[in-house]
Design a protein around this motif. Sequence first.
Motif, PDB file in Angstrom:
ATOM      1  N   ASN A  58       3.552  11.668   5.735  1.00 11.11           N
ATOM      2  CA  ASN A  58       4.656  10.752   5.473  1.00 11.11           C
ATOM      3  C   ASN A  58       4.551  10.208   4.057  1.00 11.11           C
ATOM      4  OD1 ASN A  58       2.693   8.717   5.503  1.00 11.11           O
ATOM      5  ND2 ASN A  58       3.074   8.203   7.656  1.00 11.11           N
ATOM      6  N   ARG A  59       5.437   9.292   3.728  1.00  9.67           N
ATOM      7  CA  ARG A  59       5.474   8.698   2.395  1.00  9.67           C
ATOM      8  C   ARG A  59       4.759   7.366   2.400  1.00  9.67           C
ATOM      9  NH1 ARG A  59      11.152   7.074   0.839  1.00  9.67           N
ATOM     10  NH2 ARG A  59      10.580   5.139   1.857  1.00  9.67           N
ATOM     11  N   ALA A  60       3.966   7.128   1.354  1.00 12.80           N
ATOM     12  CA  ALA A  60       3.278   5.849   1.177  1.00 12.80           C
ATOM     13  C   ALA A  60       3.799   5.203  -0.100  1.00 12.80           C
ATOM     14  CB  ALA A  60       1.767   6.051   1.094  1.00 12.80           C
ATOM     15  N   ASP A  61       4.231   3.949   0.003  1.00 15.30           N
ATOM     16  CA  ASP A  61       4.721   3.201  -1.158  1.00 15.30           C
ATOM     17  C   ASP A  61       3.597   2.307  -1.662  1.00 15.30           C
ATOM     18  OD1 ASP A  61       7.327   4.252  -1.058  1.00 15.30           O
ATOM     19  OD2 ASP A  61       7.857   2.857   0.537  1.00 15.30           O
ATOM     20  N   PHE A  62       2.937   2.736  -2.741  1.00 12.05           N
ATOM     21  CA  PHE A  62       1.788   2.023  -3.285  1.00 12.05           C
ATOM     22  C   PHE A  62       2.228   0.890  -4.202  1.00 12.05           C
ATOM     23  CE2 PHE A  62      -0.029   6.099  -2.148  1.00 12.05           C
ATOM     24  CZ  PHE A  62      -1.262   5.751  -1.617  1.00 12.05           C
ATOM     25  N   VAL A  63       1.508  -0.225  -4.120  1.00  9.81           N
ATOM     26  CA  VAL A  63       1.710  -1.349  -5.033  1.00  9.81           C
ATOM     27  C   VAL A  63       0.600  -1.318  -6.069  1.00  9.81           C
ATOM     28  CG1 VAL A  63       1.828  -3.850  -5.278  1.00  9.81           C
ATOM     29  CG2 VAL A  63       2.841  -2.747  -3.281  1.00  9.81           C
TER      30      VAL A  63
END
Length: 342
Positions: A118-123
């Motif tokens: 899946n997609r991971a939205d990194f900060v």
Amino acid sequence: MNKFTSRWVLLLAAVLVFWACQKEVSKEGTGLGGIAQGSLTDSSGSCKDAIVKGDYVIDQALTDSNYVIIKVNFTLQGKYKIYTDTLNGMWFIDSGFALTTGPATIKLKGYGKPILPNRADFVLTFNSSFCAFSVVATTTGGSSGGGTGTDYFPNTLNSNWTYEYLPKLGTLDTFRATVTSQTVLFDNKVFKQYDTNPLGEAYYFSKDNAGNYYALSTTDFDYLFIWDSIPSSFISYPFLKDNVAVGTTWESAEYGKVKFGTEVGVSKAVFTIMGKGITYSVLGTTYSDVISVKREIRFKPDGGSYRSLIEGTSYYAKGVGMVDQVIPAANQSVSLKKKQIF
């Protein structure tokens, strides 16, 4: 006596040179012994594009080919550390010394191994500045930043959609919504900014890994407004869920104070999944695997109770995004003419 005088002259010169060097160091900062200062954003507070490199395959450890290139502006020399949070078994980090001030390109090395496809939205964090980027893990590789093609509301950089107002909205008939590199961190979610031309309005959308799509907005329809005035801040709420059954209903938090005509009060949006996996045609194009969502706008004036103002239905096609938004009572729709998904 001359020798003694010469020595004093040399000693004085050395002291002056040392003092000048100290003054220069104090002007630039504490040198390599100090902590670097700077920001991930430019002078307008905008994040720069992050470039994601490498394939991210579940259960395969990241290698030297898995990294992210970012931009940073150093305002003070010294030691720095730029890092992300840990998501889906991965994280990115780099540390070193900023020898000069000004803009710089930094390479963040990836660590760990993806757990799920899946997609991971990194900060991304440096000093007190934050930016974001996305990494997509797959079962076979071949995809890095952005979407997977299975989203019902893609948000990859520069993806754009041209919509048509039917009928015209005043003199305006079409506009284009484009995903920019700007992001907003709100309620632990990374929202991508969608700019609209020629509307000149910015919209903010996000997605988690559980099939929930969020708007950071008012309690309005997308690209249409019904309130005469709104608060200076937005709220976050899910506008689409691809993981629930037909008939599922949820609502936004209460939002106010809003003004509707001469009335002032609070509002909320109520959503219901009307159809899933349906076929839908608009402006000569037929889309399959579409989810339809009814949105009802409710309003409660001061001293009164909630009443329904208006409702409409939005249609979201897998891998495409919103293809139509129909509001029968207002005789208005926002229909997709063409798209370009990156």
